[in-house]
Design an enzyme around this catalytic site. Sequence first.
Site, PDB file in Angstrom:
ATOM      1  N   THR A  56       0.865  -1.306   0.337  1.00 20.04           N
ATOM      2  CA  THR A  56      -0.108  -0.034   0.121  1.00 20.04           C
ATOM      3  C   THR A  56       0.812   1.166   0.077  1.00 20.04           C
ATOM      4  OG1 THR A  56      -1.588  -1.137   1.183  1.00 20.04           O
ATOM      5  CG2 THR A  56      -1.840   1.291   1.165  1.00 20.04           C
ATOM      6  N   GLU A  79      -2.954 -15.508  -7.351  1.00 23.46           N
ATOM      7  CA  GLU A  79      -2.778 -16.571  -6.470  1.00 23.46           C
ATOM      8  C   GLU A  79      -4.196 -16.590  -5.361  1.00 23.46           C
ATOM      9  OE1 GLU A  79      -2.099 -16.129  -3.157  1.00 23.46           O
ATOM     10  OE2 GLU A  79      -1.568 -14.110  -3.172  1.00 23.46           O
ATOM     11  N   LYS A  93      -9.666 -11.244  -7.626  1.00 17.85           N
ATOM     12  CA  LYS A  93      -8.512 -11.614  -6.284  1.00 17.85           C
ATOM     13  C   LYS A  93      -8.829 -10.472  -5.285  1.00 17.85           C
ATOM     14  CE  LYS A  93      -4.827 -12.112  -4.035  1.00 17.85           C
ATOM     15  NZ  LYS A  93      -4.778 -13.429  -3.092  1.00 17.85           N
ATOM     16  N   ALA A 122     -12.294 -11.592  -3.686  1.00 11.20           N
ATOM     17  CA  ALA A 122     -12.297 -12.914  -2.959  1.00 11.20           C
ATOM     18  C   ALA A 122     -11.509 -12.396  -1.564  1.00 11.20           C
ATOM     19  CB  ALA A 122     -11.144 -13.941  -3.537  1.00 11.20           C
ATOM     20  N   CYS A 172      -2.294  -9.688   2.349  1.00 10.59           N
ATOM     21  CA  CYS A 172      -3.267  -9.567   1.333  1.00 10.59           C
ATOM     22  C   CYS A 172      -4.715  -8.800   1.717  1.00 10.59           C
ATOM     23  CB  CYS A 172      -3.759 -10.734   0.798  1.00 10.59           C
ATOM     24  SG  CYS A 172      -2.215 -11.428  -0.205  1.00 10.59           S
ATOM     25  N   LYS A 191      -0.398 -15.601  11.668  1.00 12.89           N
ATOM     26  CA  LYS A 191      -1.289 -16.819  11.840  1.00 12.89           C
ATOM     27  C   LYS A 191      -0.456 -18.001  11.986  1.00 12.89           C
ATOM     28  CE  LYS A 191      -3.035 -19.011   8.217  1.00 12.89           C
ATOM     29  NZ  LYS A 191      -3.711 -19.284   7.191  1.00 12.89           N
TER      30      LYS A 191
END
Length: 469
Positions: A95, A163, A222, A225, A278, A341
């Site tokens: 960004t 991806e 993308k 999603a 993402c 994560k």
Amino acid sequence: MPRVQQICCIGAGYVGGPTCAVIALKCPHIRVTIVDLNQARIDAWNSPDFNLPIYEPGLEDVVRQARGRNLFFSTDVDKGIRDADLIFVSVNTPTKKSGVGAGFAADLNYVELATRRIAATATSSKIVVEKSTVPCRTAESMRTILDANSKPNARFDILSNPEFLAEGTAIDDLFAPDRVLIGSLQTQEGKEACAALSEVYQNWVPKERILTVGLWSSELSKLAANAMLAQRISSVNALSAICEATGANIAEVAHSIGQDSRIGPKFLRASVGFGGSCFQKDILNLVYLSESLNLKEVAEYWKQVVTMNEYQKRRFSKRVVDTLFNTITGKRIAVLGFAFKADTGDTRESAAITLIRDFQQERALVNIYDPQVESNQIWADLNEASPDVPLETIQRQVSVCSSALEACKNAEAVIIATEWAEFKTIDWQAVYAGMNKPAFVFDGRLLVDADKLRSIGFKVTVIGRGERL
């Protein structure tokens, strides 16, 4: 339609490295070269002991099988471009931090540099594939650059092949993807290029799972999603706040609504907040796109997903302070987990960074333990999160520990910020014995058995679970 014999991937990061390693494994007849200007990163990919720059379950095994056979890593970008029939552009698109669209728009500087390098170097026709997550109609800009700078007899067909990997399960996702999306211009040349890339994937992906669409639909899919997935997380996190206020249990609520076949159970697990490279970036990109198209209400809708995520992190850190008698000044807080994560070493937009920054501002002492994140990465992230605070000052407040038990020693509270499986099996009895009393545990990942910990003597707070009966 010419068959693809050599592939070059520009960018050896979280997307390009694993994706092209799997392509090499599944397509032994195709030579795959992953290039990057970062010598240290390429050296890590080539390391004799396979000390790869990315932690991803299953990745080392893939690289061990394919490296040196038909998978190569190099800093010779120009040779990779010249030799390839098909080039993946898999560079970072962070960004923007300044200028027009700062804080929302994607910074396409690396995409432009890679595109100009391709145009300047290629001496024959190439298929150029957007693998990075990019704003809608980026391919148009790439085509303009390529057409304006290409050499004679070198023409370029541009495809979008986003991806859809989840870090921690990326190799499984690549082996058995829900879908492979390929976008192309609906010209004869575009369709032929699309068919060439589709043929590569058909070496292991069933043809019915390879979706071919228009170029702009692929680029937008993308962003869409990731926005939809993040929206589900923010939605369940918003419900977790109601649960805490009413005495409901977010795990029970999420399980109940997840049984509805129209909703489904995935991405309905409450947490201290989503992170990763993402989700936030792509939603902000979608916000910027909407505003650019004068769709103010659409922009506000998607912006709220990010607002809710930030609220969840602030709410959690405030609950820690409130529970510890409204002050954590001088108190030692153990933060278990720093990656965004489990099963990844990626720390981008990790909720732990925000929590620790909040604890620093409250003048707490913080111990950090994560089984995969290196200490230099932790210091870099904390320094970036508090740019006005000298690193030496941060290091006086924060310690990086080599084990969970070490992190918890003499602490007032334990924060579970990442859902690493090993945190379930910690010797909690030993943890309790080494902590100051009363000893608090704040489970931000719905990971531990709260009743078991309470039987040991801990005061346990679980996200999305109220105290009312």
